[in-house]
Design a protein around this motif. Structure first.
Motif: not given
Length: 487
Positions: A92, A112, A116-117, A149, A180
């Motif tokens: 992340g 990922a 976590e991002q 993301t 995303h």
């Protein structure tokens, strides 16, 4: 590319879990020797072992790439993977200005870390000329991009097309899952320019000899994009076998989900063949919301913006099912058309979708003028359409444009909500040969609105008919369809 249309005017008076191909790979979690293609045991006869590298915004590119000693740059990790492939796991945090390119790779996942991002933020980066992705896949096999993301990839240049996740060439077994992609695009303000383009997720089959095959785009969120003349999620050209499922696409200023054929993606002798068509696919269980072209400079014509962004659009595609999607507040809910005179869209099933609150129309079939191709072998059944002309400009729930033939529209629930002009179905005056207009059948539909059946409005071959009975007599359609007064 979304067309500019001339509207009919009122007459006076969550992330889904997906099994990835990488689950079959053996991951050591350590070992730079395996990553460079050297046998892990040091013997010439040992098999090359797939590996896993970890990356963190606080890591070091001099580190081993283990979970406890991560690398810093995703591309460094990708480049260290050996011939057996493996996984690059992003911890992340924000990776600023970092793109990832996977060229001619096999059995590689970029994903990922669990729970976590990781954010690939390209804010402030220069977008080079041509079409480029923050994550870019060029050819290869069994490549997955999962849980990332992607944001901030923007330009004002008509020479550049920024894409969040971009696959090009010919890749077999592509998985784009649970990502995303948001707040990126092309901000060029030139009015009426179709040279302004951007995408959220784009799959372009550019080889005339090898297709993009077994493509999955699933569980992604794609939103707040500035697209110019392009699409949020698109499959274009030689794409054979795809599933676009469970995605949330919202708040974009052009088409939400699109499958395309006959553009210049492939040129030469193959351009007008089935090789240059997205085909044999399924678009299902997606939620598509607020897809609107008003304010998009590319769609400014004759002093106004066109309301012509489709929630889900087929343009030149072949053998595609569109089912169980929810489309709300688009300009056009679902459109099946063909923008090229030498093109066609056929073999389409539109079933079980819910389309509501479109600005212009709920379902549109056919070319938008007489210079377009044909749409045929289409079945539209079991769909729910309601309140799909919120502009109140006299447009219908179902619009039948040019060169629609050998098509059946049945078993749908269609509700017009404007008591002043409850227009259910409108067919333009046919053009061209009889063969391009034949065998259009509507029947077994449940129509309704806030007025009695005698006040329902239909248009057949460009002529208005008021009342369900008058419609039946003029068109020969809807013999067993019903009318129910409902708000």
């Amino acid at each position: 590319m979304s067309p500019i249309r001339h509207r009919i005017l009122r007459p006076p008076a969550t992330v889904l879990p997906v099994a990835l191909a990488m689950a079959m790979l053996s991951c050591t979690g350590t070992g730079t020797a395996a990553a460079t293609g050297t046998p892990a045991t040091g013997t010439a006869s040992a098999a090359v072992v797939a590996t896993t590298f970890y990356v963190s915004p606080t890591g070091s590119d001099a580190a081993a790439g283990t979970e406890s000693a991560p690398l810093r740059t995703p591309q460094v990790a990708v480049d260290r993977l050996g011939a057996a492939g493996g996984a690059v796991v992003l911890r992340g945090g924000t990776y600023r200005g970092q793109r990832i390119v996977l060229a001619n790779r096999t059995d590689v996942t970029v994903r990922a870390a669990a729970g976590e991002q990781p954010v690939l933020d390209l804010t402030g980066s220069v977008v080079p000329a041509g079409t480029t992705g923050v994550v870019e896949v060029r050819n290869g096999a069994r490549v997955a991009v999962e849980g990332l993301t992607v944001t901030g990839y923007r330009t004002r240049s008509t020479a550049a097309t920024p894409v969040g996740i971009y696959a090009t060439g010919a890749t077999a077994g592509l998985r784009v899952v649970g990502n995303h992609v948001h707040h990126l695009g092309n901000d060029n303000p030139t009015l009426g320019s179709f040279d302004t383009n951007a995408h959220g997720i784009a799959v372009y089959g550019r080889s005339a000899t090898s297709a993009m095959r077994d493509v999955t785009v699933s569980g992604n969120e794609v939103d707040n994009l500035v697209l110019g003349a392009s699409e949020a999620v698109v499959l274009n050209g030689n794409v054979d076998g795809f599933a676009v499922t469970g995605n949330s696409v919202h708040d974009t200023n052009n088409i939400g989900i699109d499958a395309i054929g006959f553009e210049g993606t492939i040129g030469g002798a193959a351009r007008w063949t089935d090789v240059n068509r997205a085909r044999n696919g399924r678009i299902a269980d997606n939620t598509v919301t607020r897809i609107r072209s008003e304010g998009n400079p590319a769609y400014f014509e004759d002093g106004q913006y066109c309301n012509c962004a489709g929630g889900i659009y087929l343009d030149g595609a072949l053998n595609v099912t569109i089912e169980q999607n929810t489309v709300r507040q688009a300009d056009i809910g679902i459109e099946v058309a063909s923008e090229w005179a030498r093109g066609r869209t056929n073999g389409v099933l539109v079933q079980g979708n819910t389309v509501t609150d479109s600005r212009y129309t709920g379902v549109a079939l056919g070319g938008y003028d007489t210079a377009r191709g044909e749409a045929y072998d289409i079945t539209v059944t079991g769909n729910t359409l309601r309140n799909n002309n919120t502009l109140r400009d006299g447009s219908p729930e179902v619009l039948l444009q040019y060169f629609v033939h050998d098509t059946r529209i049945s078993g749908n629930t269609v509700t017009a909500t404007d008591p002043a002009y409850p227009l259910l179905v409108s067919r333009v005056r046919p053009a061209g040969t009889a063969a391009r207009n034949r065998a259009l059948v509507l029947d077994g539909n449940s129509y309704g609105g806030p007025v009695p059946a005698s006040e329902a409005v239909f248009v057949w071959n460009g002529t208005e008919r008021v009342g369900l009975d008058a419609w039946r007599r003029a068109s020969g359609q809807d013999a067993t369809s019903t009318w129910t007064v409902r708000p």
